[in-house]
Scaffold this motif. Structure first.
Motif: not given
Length: 130
Positions: A80, A107, A111, A116
């Motif tokens: 997270d 990435k 996030a 996406s």
């Protein structure tokens, strides 16, 4: 005669005035640094091969040995990224950990934005560059 009770002075930083109105801004100051020192040290230690191996071999034991809270462990397990930043993880040491779990920067950024990877890449000036 009794001495007056000592109270901790409250300091306000005028440079932070109005910051709460800036969405997506998370203060990393001395108070935050102190509050999450164990977490940031855990990530910083990922520069060492022994710390990386210890995490890969047994993530739970590694996080427990670092003195992380249950909430911090849960955020790490879930990767997270934005939750960790909101909690006080320093972004630069978080990047070190991202390498350990084979997560490329782009990435992680996607996030953090709640997108996406493909949607995030479409917002870049050169979306085909990976």
């Amino acid at each position: 005669m009794n001495a007056p009770a000592f109270t901790q002075p409250v300091f306000t930083n005028p440079q932070l005035a109005g910051l709460e109105d800036l969405a997506g801004t998370y203060v990393f100051d001395i108070r935050t640094s102190h509050r999450v020192l164990k977490l940031n040290r855990f990530f910083w230690n990922m520069i060492g091969a022994d710390a990386r191996k210890a995490f890969v071999d047994d993530p739970e034991a590694s996080m427990t040995a670092a003195g992380l809270t249950d909430d911090e462990k849960a955020m790490i397990r879930a990767q997270d990224w934005i939750g960790l930043v909101r909690h006080g993880a320093n972004f630069f040491v978080l990047e070190k950990f991202a390498r350990v779990v084979s997560m490329p920067n782009l990435k992680v950024y996607a996030a953090m934005r709640g997108e996406s990877f493909e949607d995030f890449m479409n917002t870049r000036n050169v979306p085909t560059m990976r």
